[in-house]
Design an enzyme around this catalytic site. Structure first.
Site, short mmCIF file in Angstrom:
data_model
loop_
_atom_site.label_atom_id
_atom_site.label_comp_id
_atom_site.label_asym_id
_atom_site.label_seq_id
_atom_site.Cartn_x
_atom_site.Cartn_y
_atom_site.Cartn_z
N CYS A 154 0.84 -1.20 0.00
CA CYS A 154 0.00 0.00 0.00
C CYS A 154 0.89 1.26 0.00
O CYS A 154 1.49 1.56 -1.02
CB CYS A 154 -1.00 -0.05 1.15
SG CYS A 154 -2.38 1.12 0.95
N HIS A 162 -3.52 -5.35 0.64
CA HIS A 162 -3.01 -5.80 1.93
C HIS A 162 -3.05 -7.33 2.00
O HIS A 162 -4.07 -7.91 2.36
CB HIS A 162 -3.82 -5.19 3.08
CG HIS A 162 -3.55 -3.74 3.25
ND1 HIS A 162 -2.53 -3.26 4.04
CD2 HIS A 162 -4.14 -2.66 2.69
CE1 HIS A 162 -2.50 -1.95 3.98
NE2 HIS A 162 -3.46 -1.55 3.17
N GLU A 219 -1.77 -9.19 4.17
CA GLU A 219 -1.73 -9.64 5.56
C GLU A 219 -3.10 -9.78 6.20
O GLU A 219 -3.21 -10.33 7.30
CB GLU A 219 -0.85 -8.69 6.39
CG GLU A 219 -1.45 -7.32 6.63
CD GLU A 219 -1.22 -6.31 5.51
OE1 GLU A 219 -1.45 -5.11 5.77
OE2 GLU A 219 -0.83 -6.69 4.39
#
Length: 182
Positions: free
Chosen positions: A73, A161, A163
């Site tokens: 990001c 993202h 994660e």
């Protein structure tokens, strides 16, 4: 054991990047983005997301570390900005599920996700032009540069993202990055 340092750009998900890498068996450390590169030692660096480019501290130093670097990001945008690409406000805005088309199935970071994947991303700001030496490796209907890579320098960035649980195959992306660092 592979050692990766996550550079914290004050993003809300940075701790999840650290945990995901730890759970994948990596020796991982989380450092503040004011930490000088010379005070770290790693086989790779992750430049985390964050609220704004004016809060990236010393994170740009890590781009020249001569080991693989993954920008997530804001980290993705930071790599683009520092190396001559362009970042602009996105038309789409906040967080949402996005279908991403993988444009290069040979790319070592995102190629295994081809032909497409579903991700959780914010498009308040986004890369609109990749730097010299980079290839766009993924795109979507809301963002023309969802991912980019320069395999010669082992520099990679994703707008999304990996994660977070909302991103399909996020761990696979991290595994691909770990393989570059090993």
């Amino acid at each position: 054991m592979t050692r990766i340092v996550v550079v914290d750009n004050h993003g809300q998900f940075t701790h999840l990047e650290h945990r995901t890498l730890r759970d994948l068996g990596v020796d991982v450390e989380l450092v503040d983005n004011e930490t000088p590169l010379a005070e770290t030692d790693a086989d790779g660096y992750v430049l985390s997301g964050g609220p704004s480019m004016d809060r990236v501290g010393r994170a740009p130093e890590y781009i020249d570390a001569d080991v693989p670097v993954l920008g997530i990001c804001l980290g993705h945008q930071l790599i683009a900005t520092e190396l001559g690409g362009e970042v602009k406000s996105g038309e789409y805005g906040g967080y949402a599920d996005v279908d991403v088309a993988i444009d290069d199935d040979t790319d070592p970071l995102v190629g295994s996700l081809a032909p497409e994947t579903r991700v959780w991303a914010s498009h308040a700001d986004e890369v609109t032009k990749v730097p010299e030496g980079f290839e766009r490796t993924a795109s979507s209907d809301v963002c023309s540069v969802e991912a980019m890579g320069d395999t010669d320098r082992d520099l990679y960035g994703v707008q999304w993202h990996p994660e977070v649980a909302h991103t399909e195959r996020g761990e696979e992306l991290f595994e691909n990055f770990i393989a570059r660092c090993s």
